[in-house]
Design an enzyme around this catalytic site. Structure first.
Site, PDB file in Angstrom:
ATOM      1  CG  HIS A  66      -0.391   0.313   2.505  1.00  0.00           C
ATOM      2  ND1 HIS A  66      -0.087  -0.652   3.429  1.00  0.00           N
ATOM      3  CD2 HIS A  66      -0.059   1.487   3.093  1.00  0.00           C
ATOM      4  CE1 HIS A  66       0.399  -0.095   4.521  1.00  0.00           C
ATOM      5  NE2 HIS A  66       0.432   1.223   4.335  1.00  0.00           N
TER       6      HIS A  66
ATOM      7  CG  ASP B  55       0.120  -3.957   2.874  1.00  0.00           C
ATOM      8  OD1 ASP B  55       0.290  -3.374   1.780  1.00  0.00           O
ATOM      9  OD2 ASP B  55       0.069  -3.361   3.955  1.00  0.00           O
TER      10      ASP B  55
ATOM     11  CB  SER C 284       3.086   1.741   6.202  1.00  0.00           C
ATOM     12  OG  SER C 284       1.911   1.945   6.944  1.00  0.00           O
TER      13      SER C 284
END
Length: 496
Positions: free
Chosen positions: A135, A165, A236
């Site tokens: 992402h 992911d 992230s």
């Protein structure tokens, strides 16, 4: 002097006693005096961990990833004004991804590249392979990787897998500091872990905490690591590091109602991420197995009512036509207990085991059906992109309702038409025209199709009536029924 009394004695008193003892006993050495006055079995006290060496060791391997996009004609400022004010008030440099932009005067077409987002990553190999979240790089027109020594490189995407992911990107560089991959099986709940990343674009930010849980189910293909490490937007893709300096996970998700850290963070286990990255590097994509079933959890109530005992396995709610499961003989209502000899404890275990199976592999399945276990052989197919669900056709005009013994359960029934059997892909069954009393409380409703009751298949209303007539009306009874394309169990309890 006993140990309990010594434990409650002030330190000053202990020291005074030691000095007096030393003066009175000249034959004793100072070391002997201390040995007599201090407790011999005092518990060891462990201090808080020091992360400085870990930062020095792993910090050079953590990178900042900025994503860029080409501005459209109507693109304006998307900066968070409150966050900008926070940076200005405390004199913190404004991250590139949050630089305020004034209104565009020219509203015509533009190829201008502007910041889109900020994430983190870590170096897998000395020649420039970097792992991050899918992402983070999704939808970016350009990627810019900044190393801890401030060197910047344009990166290209090697591959990305949205289901897990995980993404791998490549920069043209050599002699980089690669991370050391840890053993996820050695990770224990309660141990200290550390994260390095770029929350809100603040590069090389270090946070720490403990592992809160392992194998947390938040997705179909991954059992996540839950921690209380402070993770925020921008973290992230960064590494989760154990006290040995090894990467054990990729920081991926947060649980938050405000968008900020709430004390619950999730990381992708590094063994799963490496398995995905190996396929991305080799093929640019990930291939997974599929067998064509829709599944659900097995409740304790259902497990007891059908004779399974403890709730375990995966309840098959639907079987796709012409799928590997259909060809192997899997039926709605089956409970999958094993796949390739591996136990299915929870329903989420099945898609993970099947997904990790190479397409074309001939596998075995153990299913529980009508009170007994059966062994099935199945050939795994390749998982394709998600397909839209088929819309059920309008049912034919119902046949006249059938009244009889089933009314004691609160059921009014009708025979299925041939068209309804074809649509539902069932050989038989009985349609519920009305559900009242015990049946309604169990969750049955008009339009449901009962295919088995008390572990006995029913192809018609007559067979269902016969089965109901044999029931012990004082005990609960399990009912397997279809609702649209999906199968599920209900437990009807007698009226009291």
């Amino acid at each position: 002097m006993t140990l309990p009394k010594l434990a409650r004695t002030p330190v000053s008193a202990i020291l005074a006693s030691a000095v007096l003892a030393a003066g009175a006993a000249s034959l004793l050495s100072p070391q002997s005096v201390w040995a007599q006055t201090l407790p011999s079995v005092a518990p060891s006290v462990r201090g808080l961990p020091d992360f400085t060496d870990l930062v020095d060791l792993v910090g050079p391997s953590v990178v900042n990833i900025r994503t860029l996009e080409r501005a459209s004609a109507d693109t304006g400022s998307s900066a968070d004004e409150q966050m900008l004010e926070f940076f200005k008030r405390f004199g913190i440099p404004i991250p590139p991804g949050m630089t305020p932009r004034g209104p565009r005067q020219d509203r015509g077409p533009s190829d201008e590249v502007q910041p889109r987002g900020v994430g983190s990553g870590f170096i897998l190999s000395a020649d420039g392979l970097i792992m991050t979240n899918a992402h983070v790089v999704d939808g970016a027109d350009e990627l810019v990787v900044t190393l801890p020594d401030k060197r910047e490189f344009k990166a290209k995407i090697v591959g990305a897998d949205k289901r897990t992911d995980v993404a791998v990107v490549k920069i043209e560089a050599t002699g980089l500091n690669a991370v050391k991959i840890g053993d996820i099986n050695r990770l224990r709940v309660g141990e200290w872990v550390m994260a390095i990343g770029s929350p809100f674009g603040l590069e090389n930010t270090v946070t720490a905490g403990i592992v809160s849980a392992k194998k947390r189910d938040t997705g179909d293909f991954l059992p996540f690591i839950q921690t209380d490490v402070a993770i925020n937007p921008g973290n992230s893709g960064g590494p989760l590091i154990n006290m040995r300096g090894e990467v054990v996970g990729i920081n991926s998700q947060i649980y938050s109602r405000s968008g900020g850290f709430q004390g619950i963070s999730f990381a992708i286990p590094i063994d799963e991420a490496v398995r995905v990255s190996d396929q991305l590097r080799a093929n640019g994509r990930v291939t997974r197995g599929r067998i064509g079933v829709q599944i659900d959890q097995v409740s304790k109530e259902v497990a007891e009512s059908i004779g399974l005992g403890q709730p375990r396995g995966a309840l098959v709610r639907g079987v796709e036509p012409n799928s590997p499961a259909a060809k192997a003989g899997v039926e709605p209502g089956d409970i999958v207990l094993k796949f390739d000899g591996k136990e299915i404890d929870k329903s989420v275990d099945l898609p993970r085991l099947v997904g990790n199976t190479k397409p074309g592999n001939k596998s075995s399945m153990t299913v529980f059906r009508r009170g007994a276990q059966r062994e099935l052989a199945i050939t795994v197919a390749e998982l394709e992109p998600d397909q839209p669900q088929r819309r059920a056709a309008a049912p034919d005009a119902p046949k006249p309702p059938v009244l009889g013994a089933a009314q004691s359960l609160g059921l009014t029934l009708a025979e299925l038409t041939p068209a309804q059997k074809k649509e539902l892909n069932v050989k038989g069954g009985v349609r519920v025209e009305a559900a009242e009393g015990p049946a309604a409380r169990a969750g049955l409703r008009e339009g449901d199709v009962i295919v088995a009751i008390a572990n006995t298949e029913v192809a018609s209303a007559k067979e269902l009536e016969t089965a109901v007539a044999r029931l012990d009306k004082s005990r609960p009874v399990n009912v397997l029924f279809r609702r649209g394309e999906w199968a599920q169990y209900a437990v009807i309890r007698p009226q009291r």
